[in-house]
Design a protein around this motif. Sequence first.
Motif, PDB file in Angstrom:
ATOM      1  N   THR A  36       0.833  -1.213   0.000  1.00 56.54           N
ATOM      2  CA  THR A  36       0.000   0.000   0.000  1.00 56.54           C
ATOM      3  C   THR A  36       0.861   1.253   0.000  1.00 56.54           C
ATOM      4  O   THR A  36       0.612   2.201  -0.752  1.00 56.54           O
ATOM      5  CB  THR A  36      -0.921  -0.004   1.238  1.00 56.54           C
ATOM      6  N   ILE A  37       1.899   1.250   0.830  1.00 55.46           N
ATOM      7  CA  ILE A  37       2.786   2.412   0.909  1.00 55.46           C
ATOM      8  C   ILE A  37       3.556   2.587  -0.391  1.00 55.46           C
ATOM      9  O   ILE A  37       3.668   3.698  -0.931  1.00 55.46           O
ATOM     10  CB  ILE A  37       3.760   2.264   2.098  1.00 55.46           C
ATOM     11  N   ASP A  38       4.098   1.489  -0.912  1.00 55.64           N
ATOM     12  CA  ASP A  38       4.904   1.565  -2.126  1.00 55.64           C
ATOM     13  C   ASP A  38       4.071   2.037  -3.315  1.00 55.64           C
ATOM     14  O   ASP A  38       4.539   2.843  -4.132  1.00 55.64           O
ATOM     15  CB  ASP A  38       5.534   0.208  -2.421  1.00 55.64           C
ATOM     16  N   GLU A  39       2.845   1.561  -3.423  1.00 54.31           N
ATOM     17  CA  GLU A  39       1.977   1.972  -4.524  1.00 54.31           C
ATOM     18  C   GLU A  39       1.637   3.456  -4.424  1.00 54.31           C
ATOM     19  O   GLU A  39       1.575   4.158  -5.441  1.00 54.31           O
ATOM     20  CB  GLU A  39       0.698   1.136  -4.520  1.00 54.31           C
ATOM     21  N   PHE A  40       1.429   3.942  -3.217  1.00 55.40           N
ATOM     22  CA  PHE A  40       1.149   5.369  -3.041  1.00 55.40           C
ATOM     23  C   PHE A  40       2.347   6.207  -3.461  1.00 55.40           C
ATOM     24  O   PHE A  40       2.205   7.195  -4.193  1.00 55.40           O
ATOM     25  CB  PHE A  40       0.807   5.663  -1.574  1.00 55.40           C
ATOM     26  N   MET A  41       3.541   5.825  -3.029  1.00 56.11           N
ATOM     27  CA  MET A  41       4.744   6.575  -3.387  1.00 56.11           C
ATOM     28  C   MET A  41       4.956   6.574  -4.898  1.00 56.11           C
ATOM     29  O   MET A  41       5.309   7.598  -5.493  1.00 56.11           O
ATOM     30  CB  MET A  41       5.969   5.999  -2.679  1.00 56.11           C
ATOM     31  N   SER A  42       4.722   5.421  -5.520  1.00 55.05           N
ATOM     32  CA  SER A  42       4.901   5.323  -6.967  1.00 55.05           C
ATOM     33  C   SER A  42       3.885   6.178  -7.710  1.00 55.05           C
ATOM     34  O   SER A  42       4.217   6.879  -8.668  1.00 55.05           O
ATOM     35  CB  SER A  42       4.768   3.854  -7.396  1.00 55.05           C
ATOM     36  N   ARG A  43       2.641   6.139  -7.255  1.00 57.08           N
ATOM     37  CA  ARG A  43       1.564   6.853  -7.938  1.00 57.08           C
ATOM     38  C   ARG A  43       1.673   8.368  -7.759  1.00 57.08           C
ATOM     39  O   ARG A  43       1.525   9.132  -8.718  1.00 57.08           O
ATOM     40  CB  ARG A  43       0.224   6.359  -7.401  1.00 57.08           C
ATOM     41  N   GLU A  44       1.925   8.800  -6.557  1.00 58.20           N
ATOM     42  CA  GLU A  44       1.872  10.231  -6.253  1.00 58.20           C
ATOM     43  C   GLU A  44       3.216  10.944  -6.354  1.00 58.20           C
ATOM     44  O   GLU A  44       3.271  12.135  -6.630  1.00 58.20           O
ATOM     45  CB  GLU A  44       1.275  10.447  -4.850  1.00 58.20           C
ATOM     46  N   LEU A  45       4.300  10.209  -6.121  1.00 54.91           N
ATOM     47  CA  LEU A  45       5.623  10.845  -6.128  1.00 54.91           C
ATOM     48  C   LEU A  45       6.528  10.322  -7.240  1.00 54.91           C
ATOM     49  O   LEU A  45       7.650  10.820  -7.391  1.00 54.91           O
ATOM     50  CB  LEU A  45       6.320  10.631  -4.774  1.00 54.91           C
ATOM     51  N   ARG A  46       6.029   9.350  -8.001  1.00 59.08           N
ATOM     52  CA  ARG A  46       6.856   8.710  -9.039  1.00 59.08           C
ATOM     53  C   ARG A  46       8.160   8.185  -8.431  1.00 59.08           C
ATOM     54  O   ARG A  46       9.235   8.306  -8.999  1.00 59.08           O
ATOM     55  CB  ARG A  46       7.168   9.694 -10.179  1.00 59.08           C
ATOM     56  N   LEU A  47       8.018   7.597  -7.257  1.00 58.69           N
ATOM     57  CA  LEU A  47       9.204   7.187  -6.504  1.00 58.69           C
ATOM     58  C   LEU A  47       8.881   5.927  -5.720  1.00 58.69           C
ATOM     59  O   LEU A  47       8.146   5.983  -4.742  1.00 58.69           O
ATOM     60  CB  LEU A  47       9.623   8.300  -5.539  1.00 58.69           C
ATOM     61  N   ARG A  48       9.410   4.821  -6.156  1.00 56.26           N
ATOM     62  CA  ARG A  48       9.222   3.593  -5.388  1.00 56.26           C
ATOM     63  C   ARG A  48      10.213   3.537  -4.228  1.00 56.26           C
ATOM     64  O   ARG A  48      11.278   4.165  -4.261  1.00 56.26           O
ATOM     65  CB  ARG A  48       9.387   2.371  -6.290  1.00 56.26           C
ATOM     66  N   SER A  49       9.843   2.756  -3.234  1.00 56.06           N
ATOM     67  CA  SER A  49      10.656   2.682  -2.028  1.00 56.06           C
ATOM     68  C   SER A  49      12.095   2.283  -2.318  1.00 56.06           C
ATOM     69  O   SER A  49      13.037   2.878  -1.806  1.00 56.06           O
ATOM     70  CB  SER A  49      10.020   1.700  -1.043  1.00 56.06           C
ATOM     71  N   ARG A  50      12.282   1.261  -3.149  1.00 52.61           N
ATOM     72  CA  ARG A  50      13.643   0.789  -3.392  1.00 52.61           C
ATOM     73  C   ARG A  50      14.474   1.817  -4.144  1.00 52.61           C
ATOM     74  O   ARG A  50      15.682   1.883  -3.975  1.00 52.61           O
ATOM     75  CB  ARG A  50      13.614  -0.554  -4.138  1.00 52.61           C
ATOM     76  N   LEU A  51      13.824   2.617  -4.976  1.00 57.00           N
ATOM     77  CA  LEU A  51      14.551   3.699  -5.646  1.00 57.00           C
ATOM     78  C   LEU A  51      14.983   4.734  -4.618  1.00 57.00           C
ATOM     79  O   LEU A  51      16.127   5.206  -4.639  1.00 57.00           O
ATOM     80  CB  LEU A  51      13.678   4.353  -6.715  1.00 57.00           C
ATOM     81  N   ALA A  52      14.082   5.089  -3.730  1.00 58.12           N
ATOM     82  CA  ALA A  52      14.413   6.055  -2.673  1.00 58.12           C
ATOM     83  C   ALA A  52      15.592   5.560  -1.847  1.00 58.12           C
ATOM     84  O   ALA A  52      16.493   6.330  -1.488  1.00 58.12           O
ATOM     85  CB  ALA A  52      13.208   6.298  -1.770  1.00 58.12           C
ATOM     86  N   MET A  53      15.609   4.260  -1.548  1.00 61.61           N
ATOM     87  CA  MET A  53      16.690   3.703  -0.748  1.00 61.61           C
ATOM     88  C   MET A  53      17.989   3.616  -1.534  1.00 61.61           C
ATOM     89  O   MET A  53      19.075   3.657  -0.962  1.00 61.61           O
ATOM     90  CB  MET A  53      16.301   2.314  -0.232  1.00 61.61           C
ATOM     91  N   GLY A  54      17.891   3.495  -2.859  1.00 64.56           N
ATOM     92  CA  GLY A  54      19.093   3.380  -3.677  1.00 64.56           C
ATOM     93  C   GLY A  54      19.754   4.701  -3.995  1.00 64.56           C
ATOM     94  O   GLY A  54      20.928   4.740  -4.373  1.00 64.56           O
ATOM     95  N   LEU A  55      19.022   5.797  -3.832  1.00 64.85           N
ATOM     96  CA  LEU A  55      19.572   7.124  -4.119  1.00 64.85           C
ATOM     97  C   LEU A  55      20.362   7.654  -2.928  1.00 64.85           C
ATOM     98  O   LEU A  55      20.060   7.340  -1.779  1.00 64.85           O
ATOM     99  CB  LEU A  55      18.438   8.107  -4.426  1.00 64.85           C
ATOM    100  N   THR A  56      21.369   8.464  -3.202  1.00 64.72           N
ATOM    101  CA  THR A  56      22.020   9.191  -2.113  1.00 64.72           C
ATOM    102  C   THR A  56      21.013  10.182  -1.538  1.00 64.72           C
ATOM    103  O   THR A  56      20.023  10.539  -2.188  1.00 64.72           O
ATOM    104  CB  THR A  56      23.246   9.970  -2.606  1.00 64.72           C
TER     105      THR A  56
END
Length: 220
Positions: A36-56
């Motif tokens: 649920t959290i990951d889908e919200f981030m992807s839909r609204e922020l164009r940012l999946r959790s693993r991408l957020a964690m992979g970025l500096t």
Amino acid sequence: MFERDYLIRLLAQAGAVLGKAAGLKDLGKPQEALQTIDEFMSRELRLRSRLAMGLTDEDLLSMLSLTGSPNAESVAIVASCLKQEAELYASLGEEDESVPRFEKSLRLTLHALRNELEAEGWDARKRAEELIASLDPYETEADTKKALWGWHEEEGRFADAENLLFELGEAGALSAEEGQAFYTRLSGMEDAALDAGGLPRDEMEEGRRQWGALTKENEA
């Protein structure tokens, strides 16, 4: 005005999603909560959790910028999502997933506090303390310790800042000059401020001497 209204609505939506995720966790459905959290981030922020964690942190904050600097609402949302994900992974016993999320959430939250990024209804200071408590049993990354080092100093917790200074120094994650600058800043403080921060002047001067010895030893 439209952009501001959108961000406020987005913050409200994030609160609803995180509330739903908390409910799913209580029902024993942590994987559904994570989805649920990951889908919200992807839909609204164009940012999946693993991408957020992979970025500096710097690249992530850049992604959350609209006018050249990160906006408070986006930082609050991502930090809150990562915090709840961390709690969910912790409930599953997956420390390798939970601890890095606690750390990145804390660093984002401290960035918001130090740069006065205030999002309506988001108590960044309270969240930072919760995250610090969650990470207390673990050895954290140098980047997290650096963020906490600066935060403790700004908050006047000089003894805590000095402890982190030496941890960073022993790990080779802080330069001799950075430590010297820390003691130079403290030397300009009033005695009362140093006492309140748990580092009386004589102890501060002894710490400065020990820092010098440590950095010389590291250079040898």
